[in-house]
Design an enzyme around this catalytic site. Structure first.
Site, PDB file in Angstrom:
ATOM      1  N   GLY A  23       0.803  -1.218   0.000  1.00  0.00           N
ATOM      2  CA  GLY A  23       0.000   0.000   0.000  1.00  0.00           C
ATOM      3  C   GLY A  23       0.834   1.265   0.000  1.00  0.00           C
ATOM      4  O   GLY A  23       2.027   1.244  -0.275  1.00  0.00           O
ATOM      5  N   HIS A  26       2.588   4.552  -5.004  1.00  0.00           N
ATOM      6  CA  HIS A  26       3.218   5.662  -5.737  1.00  0.00           C
ATOM      7  C   HIS A  26       3.425   5.234  -7.183  1.00  0.00           C
ATOM      8  O   HIS A  26       3.057   4.108  -7.567  1.00  0.00           O
ATOM      9  CB  HIS A  26       4.528   6.079  -5.053  1.00  0.00           C
ATOM     10  CG  HIS A  26       5.464   4.938  -4.802  1.00  0.00           C
ATOM     11  ND1 HIS A  26       6.078   4.238  -5.821  1.00  0.00           N
ATOM     12  CD2 HIS A  26       5.880   4.345  -3.647  1.00  0.00           C
ATOM     13  CE1 HIS A  26       6.840   3.296  -5.312  1.00  0.00           C
ATOM     14  NE2 HIS A  26       6.734   3.317  -3.988  1.00  0.00           N
ATOM     15  N   HIS A  29       4.530   1.691  -8.005  1.00  0.00           N
ATOM     16  CA  HIS A  29       3.515   0.625  -7.997  1.00  0.00           C
ATOM     17  C   HIS A  29       2.658   0.699  -9.264  1.00  0.00           C
ATOM     18  O   HIS A  29       2.313  -0.327  -9.855  1.00  0.00           O
ATOM     19  CB  HIS A  29       2.584   0.768  -6.788  1.00  0.00           C
ATOM     20  CG  HIS A  29       3.268   0.638  -5.463  1.00  0.00           C
ATOM     21  ND1 HIS A  29       3.508   1.714  -4.647  1.00  0.00           N
ATOM     22  CD2 HIS A  29       3.748  -0.442  -4.813  1.00  0.00           C
ATOM     23  CE1 HIS A  29       4.099   1.303  -3.542  1.00  0.00           C
ATOM     24  NE2 HIS A  29       4.268  -0.007  -3.610  1.00  0.00           N
ATOM     25  N   GLY A 139       8.929  -5.197  -8.545  1.00  0.00           N
ATOM     26  CA  GLY A 139       9.845  -4.143  -8.977  1.00  0.00           C
ATOM     27  C   GLY A 139      11.298  -4.599  -8.864  1.00  0.00           C
ATOM     28  O   GLY A 139      11.665  -5.298  -7.914  1.00  0.00           O
ATOM     29  N   ASP A 142      13.595  -3.679  -5.578  1.00  0.00           N
ATOM     30  CA  ASP A 142      13.855  -4.654  -4.516  1.00  0.00           C
ATOM     31  C   ASP A 142      14.482  -5.869  -5.186  1.00  0.00           C
ATOM     32  O   ASP A 142      13.846  -6.927  -5.324  1.00  0.00           O
ATOM     33  CB  ASP A 142      12.549  -5.025  -3.813  1.00  0.00           C
ATOM     34  CG  ASP A 142      11.960  -3.842  -3.071  1.00  0.00           C
ATOM     35  OD1 ASP A 142      12.604  -3.345  -2.143  1.00  0.00           O
ATOM     36  OD2 ASP A 142      10.860  -3.391  -3.449  1.00  0.00           O
ATOM     37  N   MET A 176      11.826   5.643  -6.431  1.00  0.00           N
ATOM     38  CA  MET A 176      10.582   5.848  -5.676  1.00  0.00           C
ATOM     39  C   MET A 176      10.423   4.774  -4.611  1.00  0.00           C
ATOM     40  O   MET A 176      10.721   3.597  -4.854  1.00  0.00           O
ATOM     41  CB  MET A 176       9.399   5.812  -6.618  1.00  0.00           C
ATOM     42  CG  MET A 176       9.347   7.065  -7.438  1.00  0.00           C
ATOM     43  SD  MET A 176       7.714   7.374  -8.052  1.00  0.00           S
ATOM     44  CE  MET A 176       8.070   8.827  -9.035  1.00  0.00           C
ATOM     45  N   SER A 177       9.984   5.197  -3.434  1.00  0.00           N
ATOM     46  CA  SER A 177       9.789   4.277  -2.319  1.00  0.00           C
ATOM     47  C   SER A 177       8.827   4.920  -1.333  1.00  0.00           C
ATOM     48  O   SER A 177       8.868   6.147  -1.137  1.00  0.00           O
ATOM     49  CB  SER A 177      11.135   4.038  -1.618  1.00  0.00           C
ATOM     50  OG  SER A 177      10.912   3.491  -0.331  1.00  0.00           O
ATOM     51  N   SER A 178       7.976   4.102  -0.727  1.00  0.00           N
ATOM     52  CA  SER A 178       7.065   4.642   0.290  1.00  0.00           C
ATOM     53  C   SER A 178       7.886   5.242   1.432  1.00  0.00           C
ATOM     54  O   SER A 178       7.449   6.159   2.125  1.00  0.00           O
ATOM     55  CB  SER A 178       6.164   3.539   0.824  1.00  0.00           C
ATOM     56  OG  SER A 178       5.504   2.909  -0.251  1.00  0.00           O
TER      57      SER A 178
HETATM   58  O1  PAF Z   1       7.670  -5.314  -1.969  1.00  0.00           O
HETATM   59  C1  PAF Z   1       6.748  -5.290  -1.123  1.00  0.00           C
HETATM   60  O2  PAF Z   1       5.969  -4.333  -1.052  1.00  0.00           O
HETATM   61  C2  PAF Z   1       6.573  -6.460  -0.164  1.00  0.00           C
HETATM   62  O3  PAF Z   1       7.796  -6.973   0.223  1.00  0.00           O
HETATM   63  C3  PAF Z   1       5.651  -7.557  -0.707  1.00  0.00           C
HETATM   64  C4  PAF Z   1       6.208  -8.208  -1.953  1.00  0.00           C
HETATM   65  C5  PAF Z   1       4.273  -6.985  -1.003  1.00  0.00           C
HETATM   66  C6  PAF Z   1       5.472  -8.672   0.344  1.00  0.00           C
HETATM   67  O4  PAF Z   1       4.938  -8.189   1.511  1.00  0.00           O
END
Ligand code: PAF
Length: 273
Positions: A23, A26, A29, A139, A142, A176-178
């Protein structure tokens, strides 16, 4: 409910695509969703802040949330189903079965986040079993997570196609990252040092440098020249095994994590000699 919906979609010969998220969506996502639309015709997004991937000192409690806005964005992106389970639905009571990988978590982020990839692999396996996608998009930001998921899917025969989507960056190239939300305006400038060090590595390789340690030294100095930066790791490693590489004579992954104030930021780049 989600499981029954997926069975129905499968009976209608739909190709289900899952984008797992935590959630606070941004552009990064949304780019995963855009990529996902190319690979199927039933788009599911999960929103779940997964407690088992946070260490005791990490930001589970303060992780940013805005479900209402997330749902609006997902509607605009033409998402067909949103799965927003709570922790009880995912972990029930007396949960005790985890997915652990033997080697991949022993590198990069796994060194300072020892339970992280066990939590990620477990929740993603559960999301796969519930949403039953044909395709899932993650993404490349990560990077280690992407490699872990690909390995798990192969090892446990999930039969799901895993797509790695490119990192989306702010205009000044910060990934970009939360968690960028945690940065003050001064720290936001220091955060640019991650991308700058990756760019510097690219230049060094272009000018003929092959020694990974030399590149890591340059990157370390560059990042440390910015205030409030605390390097967790800088690594140059094999793209699949994540094992450190000494001489760059083939494409390798450079990955780094830096703590800046309350944020722990990561970034990575493929370096191609
Ligand atoms: O990348 C993420 O947001 C989380 O690690 C994921 C893949 C939703 C698992 O909780």
């Amino acid at each position: 409910m989600m499981r029954a919906r997926s069975d129905r979609m499968r009976r209608q010969y739909k190709t289900i695509v899952l984008i797992p998220t935590m959630g606070f969506l941004h552009e990064g996502h949304l780019s995963l969703i855009k990529e996902g639309h190319k690979h199927g015709d039933d788009m599911a997004v999960s929103i779940f802040v997964n407690p088992t991937q946070f260490g005791p000192e990490e930001d589970l409690e303060s992780y940013p949330k805005n479900l209402e806005r997330d749902l609006e964005l997902l509607q605009e992106e033409g998402v067909d189903a949103v799965f927003t389970p709570d922790a009880k639905e995912i972990y029930g009571n007396k949960f005790q079965t985890y997915v652990t990988l033997e080697k991949l978590p022993n590198y990069l982020c796994g060194l300072s986040r020892p339970i992280h990839f066990r939590g990620v692999a477990t929740v993603v396996a559960k999301l796969f079993n519930t949403v039953k996608p044909h395709v899932a998009v993650f993404g490349r930001k990560d990077y280690q997570q992407l490699v872990v998921i690909r390995q798990m899917v192969r090892d446990l025969d999930f039969g799901i196609e895993i797509i790695g989507a490119p990192t989306v960056r702010e205009p000044d190239c910060l990934a970009m990252s939360s968690r960028n939300k945690y940065l003050t305006s001064e720290q936001r400038i220091s955060a640019l040092s991650l991308y700058k060090s990756l760019q510097k590595a690219k230049e060094l390789i272009k000018s003929g440098v092959q020694d990974a340690a030399t590149i890591i030294d340059w990157a370390t100095e560059l990042i440390q020249s910015y205030p409030e930066t605390d390097i967790d790791y800088i690594a140059i490693c094999d793209t699949e095994t994540l094992v450190d590489i000494q001489i760059i004579d083939r494409p390798v992954q450079m990955a780094l994590a830096v703590r800046i104030g309350k944020a722990r930021l990561i970034d990575n780049m493929l370096l191609n000699p």
